[in-house]
Design a protein around this motif. Sequence first.
Motif, PDB file in Angstrom:
ATOM      1  N   ASP A  13       0.815  -1.226   0.000  1.00  0.00           N
ATOM      2  CA  ASP A  13       0.000   0.000   0.000  1.00  0.00           C
ATOM      3  C   ASP A  13       0.843   1.268   0.000  1.00  0.00           C
ATOM      4  O   ASP A  13       0.430   2.282  -0.545  1.00  0.00           O
ATOM      5  CB  ASP A  13      -0.929   0.039   1.220  1.00  0.00           C
ATOM      6  CG  ASP A  13      -2.103  -0.901   1.083  1.00  0.00           C
ATOM      7  OD1 ASP A  13      -2.672  -0.986  -0.019  1.00  0.00           O
ATOM      8  OD2 ASP A  13      -2.453  -1.565   2.085  1.00  0.00           O
ATOM      9  N   GLU A  14       1.991   1.245   0.623  1.00  0.00           N
ATOM     10  CA  GLU A  14       2.843   2.435   0.698  1.00  0.00           C
ATOM     11  C   GLU A  14       3.505   2.743  -0.637  1.00  0.00           C
ATOM     12  O   GLU A  14       3.641   3.896  -1.020  1.00  0.00           O
ATOM     13  CB  GLU A  14       3.900   2.265   1.785  1.00  0.00           C
ATOM     14  CG  GLU A  14       3.333   2.317   3.183  1.00  0.00           C
ATOM     15  CD  GLU A  14       4.412   2.213   4.248  1.00  0.00           C
ATOM     16  OE1 GLU A  14       5.577   2.555   3.968  1.00  0.00           O
ATOM     17  OE2 GLU A  14       4.074   1.778   5.354  1.00  0.00           O
ATOM     18  N   ARG A  15       3.939   1.722  -1.338  1.00  0.00           N
ATOM     19  CA  ARG A  15       4.647   1.919  -2.602  1.00  0.00           C
ATOM     20  C   ARG A  15       3.724   1.862  -3.816  1.00  0.00           C
ATOM     21  O   ARG A  15       4.143   2.132  -4.931  1.00  0.00           O
ATOM     22  CB  ARG A  15       5.741   0.879  -2.759  1.00  0.00           C
ATOM     23  CG  ARG A  15       6.910   1.125  -1.853  1.00  0.00           C
ATOM     24  CD  ARG A  15       8.063   0.222  -2.207  1.00  0.00           C
ATOM     25  NE  ARG A  15       9.340   0.532  -1.619  1.00  0.00           N
ATOM     26  CZ  ARG A  15       9.626   0.746  -0.362  1.00  0.00           C
ATOM     27  NH1 ARG A  15       8.683   0.765   0.520  1.00  0.00           N
ATOM     28  NH2 ARG A  15      10.850   0.979   0.058  1.00  0.00           N
ATOM     29  N   LEU A  16       2.447   1.490  -3.589  1.00  0.00           N
ATOM     30  CA  LEU A  16       1.488   1.328  -4.679  1.00  0.00           C
ATOM     31  C   LEU A  16       2.067   0.409  -5.751  1.00  0.00           C
ATOM     32  O   LEU A  16       2.109   0.730  -6.943  1.00  0.00           O
ATOM     33  CB  LEU A  16       1.084   2.677  -5.269  1.00  0.00           C
ATOM     34  CG  LEU A  16       0.430   3.657  -4.304  1.00  0.00           C
ATOM     35  CD1 LEU A  16       0.144   4.973  -4.981  1.00  0.00           C
ATOM     36  CD2 LEU A  16      -0.825   3.072  -3.691  1.00  0.00           C
ATOM     37  N   ALA A  17       2.547  -0.750  -5.282  1.00  0.00           N
ATOM     38  CA  ALA A  17       3.181  -1.715  -6.175  1.00  0.00           C
ATOM     39  C   ALA A  17       2.912  -3.126  -5.665  1.00  0.00           C
ATOM     40  O   ALA A  17       2.652  -3.339  -4.485  1.00  0.00           O
ATOM     41  CB  ALA A  17       4.679  -1.458  -6.236  1.00  0.00           C
ATOM     42  N   PHE A  18       3.007  -4.075  -6.577  1.00  0.00           N
ATOM     43  CA  PHE A  18       2.813  -5.476  -6.234  1.00  0.00           C
ATOM     44  C   PHE A  18       4.172  -6.161  -6.228  1.00  0.00           C
ATOM     45  O   PHE A  18       4.932  -6.071  -7.192  1.00  0.00           O
ATOM     46  CB  PHE A  18       1.877  -6.145  -7.249  1.00  0.00           C
ATOM     47  CG  PHE A  18       1.386  -7.484  -6.793  1.00  0.00           C
ATOM     48  CD1 PHE A  18       0.260  -7.581  -5.995  1.00  0.00           C
ATOM     49  CD2 PHE A  18       2.062  -8.637  -7.137  1.00  0.00           C
ATOM     50  CE1 PHE A  18      -0.191  -8.811  -5.559  1.00  0.00           C
ATOM     51  CE2 PHE A  18       1.622  -9.872  -6.705  1.00  0.00           C
ATOM     52  CZ  PHE A  18       0.493  -9.961  -5.916  1.00  0.00           C
ATOM     53  N   VAL A  67      14.256  -5.203  -8.499  1.00  0.00           N
ATOM     54  CA  VAL A  67      13.921  -4.964  -9.904  1.00  0.00           C
ATOM     55  C   VAL A  67      12.534  -4.339  -9.906  1.00  0.00           C
ATOM     56  O   VAL A  67      11.568  -4.949  -9.442  1.00  0.00           O
ATOM     57  CB  VAL A  67      13.924  -6.275 -10.718  1.00  0.00           C
ATOM     58  CG1 VAL A  67      13.438  -6.028 -12.133  1.00  0.00           C
ATOM     59  CG2 VAL A  67      15.313  -6.909 -10.711  1.00  0.00           C
ATOM     60  N   ARG A  68      12.444  -3.102 -10.397  1.00  0.00           N
ATOM     61  CA  ARG A  68      11.171  -2.373 -10.388  1.00  0.00           C
ATOM     62  C   ARG A  68      10.679  -2.162 -11.816  1.00  0.00           C
ATOM     63  O   ARG A  68      11.415  -1.662 -12.656  1.00  0.00           O
ATOM     64  CB  ARG A  68      11.339  -1.039  -9.680  1.00  0.00           C
ATOM     65  CG  ARG A  68      11.534  -1.192  -8.188  1.00  0.00           C
ATOM     66  CD  ARG A  68      11.559   0.155  -7.466  1.00  0.00           C
ATOM     67  NE  ARG A  68      11.521  -0.030  -6.046  1.00  0.00           N
ATOM     68  CZ  ARG A  68      12.608  -0.161  -5.274  1.00  0.00           C
ATOM     69  NH1 ARG A  68      13.812  -0.124  -5.815  1.00  0.00           N
ATOM     70  NH2 ARG A  68      12.484  -0.325  -3.959  1.00  0.00           N
ATOM     71  N   ILE A  69       9.425  -2.522 -12.039  1.00  0.00           N
ATOM     72  CA  ILE A  69       8.807  -2.372 -13.351  1.00  0.00           C
ATOM     73  C   ILE A  69       7.871  -1.173 -13.311  1.00  0.00           C
ATOM     74  O   ILE A  69       6.975  -1.106 -12.464  1.00  0.00           O
ATOM     75  CB  ILE A  69       8.019  -3.641 -13.743  1.00  0.00           C
ATOM     76  CG1 ILE A  69       8.940  -4.861 -13.739  1.00  0.00           C
ATOM     77  CG2 ILE A  69       7.355  -3.454 -15.111  1.00  0.00           C
ATOM     78  CD1 ILE A  69       8.199  -6.185 -13.902  1.00  0.00           C
ATOM     79  N   CYS A 109      11.320  -8.239  -6.647  1.00  0.00           N
ATOM     80  CA  CYS A 109      10.784  -7.510  -7.792  1.00  0.00           C
ATOM     81  C   CYS A 109       9.487  -6.818  -7.397  1.00  0.00           C
ATOM     82  O   CYS A 109       8.789  -7.270  -6.483  1.00  0.00           O
ATOM     83  CB  CYS A 109      10.503  -8.468  -8.946  1.00  0.00           C
ATOM     84  SG  CYS A 109      11.891  -9.469  -9.497  1.00  0.00           S
ATOM     85  N   GLN A 110       9.177  -5.731  -8.106  1.00  0.00           N
ATOM     86  CA  GLN A 110       7.915  -5.014  -7.908  1.00  0.00           C
ATOM     87  C   GLN A 110       7.431  -4.499  -9.250  1.00  0.00           C
ATOM     88  O   GLN A 110       8.231  -4.135 -10.115  1.00  0.00           O
ATOM     89  CB  GLN A 110       8.098  -3.803  -7.001  1.00  0.00           C
ATOM     90  CG  GLN A 110       8.373  -4.095  -5.567  1.00  0.00           C
ATOM     91  CD  GLN A 110       8.509  -2.814  -4.751  1.00  0.00           C
ATOM     92  OE1 GLN A 110       8.774  -1.742  -5.279  1.00  0.00           O
ATOM     93  NE2 GLN A 110       8.324  -2.950  -3.454  1.00  0.00           N
ATOM     94  N   ILE A 111       6.121  -4.450  -9.402  1.00  0.00           N
ATOM     95  CA  ILE A 111       5.519  -3.796 -10.552  1.00  0.00           C
ATOM     96  C   ILE A 111       4.566  -2.736 -10.030  1.00  0.00           C
ATOM     97  O   ILE A 111       3.759  -3.001  -9.126  1.00  0.00           O
ATOM     98  CB  ILE A 111       4.805  -4.790 -11.502  1.00  0.00           C
ATOM     99  CG1 ILE A 111       4.236  -4.043 -12.717  1.00  0.00           C
ATOM    100  CG2 ILE A 111       3.783  -5.644 -10.778  1.00  0.00           C
ATOM    101  CD1 ILE A 111       3.787  -4.938 -13.856  1.00  0.00           C
ATOM    102  N   SER A 112       4.683  -1.520 -10.560  1.00  0.00           N
ATOM    103  CA  SER A 112       3.844  -0.420 -10.094  1.00  0.00           C
ATOM    104  C   SER A 112       2.396  -0.631 -10.524  1.00  0.00           C
ATOM    105  O   SER A 112       2.109  -1.345 -11.491  1.00  0.00           O
ATOM    106  CB  SER A 112       4.351   0.914 -10.647  1.00  0.00           C
ATOM    107  OG  SER A 112       4.082   1.008 -12.037  1.00  0.00           O
ATOM    108  N   ASP A 113       1.483   0.001  -9.790  1.00  0.00           N
ATOM    109  CA  ASP A 113       0.061  -0.043 -10.147  1.00  0.00           C
ATOM    110  C   ASP A 113      -0.139   0.405 -11.594  1.00  0.00           C
ATOM    111  O   ASP A 113      -0.857  -0.242 -12.360  1.00  0.00           O
ATOM    112  CB  ASP A 113      -0.745   0.894  -9.241  1.00  0.00           C
ATOM    113  CG  ASP A 113      -1.000   0.327  -7.857  1.00  0.00           C
ATOM    114  OD1 ASP A 113      -0.525  -0.783  -7.557  1.00  0.00           O
ATOM    115  OD2 ASP A 113      -1.677   1.018  -7.071  1.00  0.00           O
ATOM    116  N   ALA A 114       0.478   1.513 -11.956  1.00  0.00           N
ATOM    117  CA  ALA A 114       0.302   2.068 -13.299  1.00  0.00           C
ATOM    118  C   ALA A 114       0.809   1.103 -14.362  1.00  0.00           C
ATOM    119  O   ALA A 114       0.173   0.939 -15.411  1.00  0.00           O
ATOM    120  CB  ALA A 114       1.014   3.415 -13.406  1.00  0.00           C
TER     121      ALA A 114
END
Length: 93
Positions: free
Chosen positions: A13-18, A82-84, A31-36
Amino acid sequence: MPLTRGRIVGYDDERLAFGFTMLNDGETVDCQISDAAMDELAGVRGSPSTVRQAQFLEHRDAIERIASRLFDESRVVKGSVVRIFTRHIPANR
């Protein structure tokens, strides 16, 4: 060498990412993928956080291919994430 499937971490919830993990020769890569980015990949806008896991599962193969490509293209430092973002989503998805 492509990364292999790891585990689902879940929505942040803080980073708005999965968050999810992948494996590089047995080593865990966070790894993370942003909501957008996830919405871009799904062809929707403004999805609520409650649908993110289902959205991730629906597009997991594509998301993991992107994460693996980003990992291979960059010199990822051990322990980094790794951020998408939307700029990483191919136009011809």
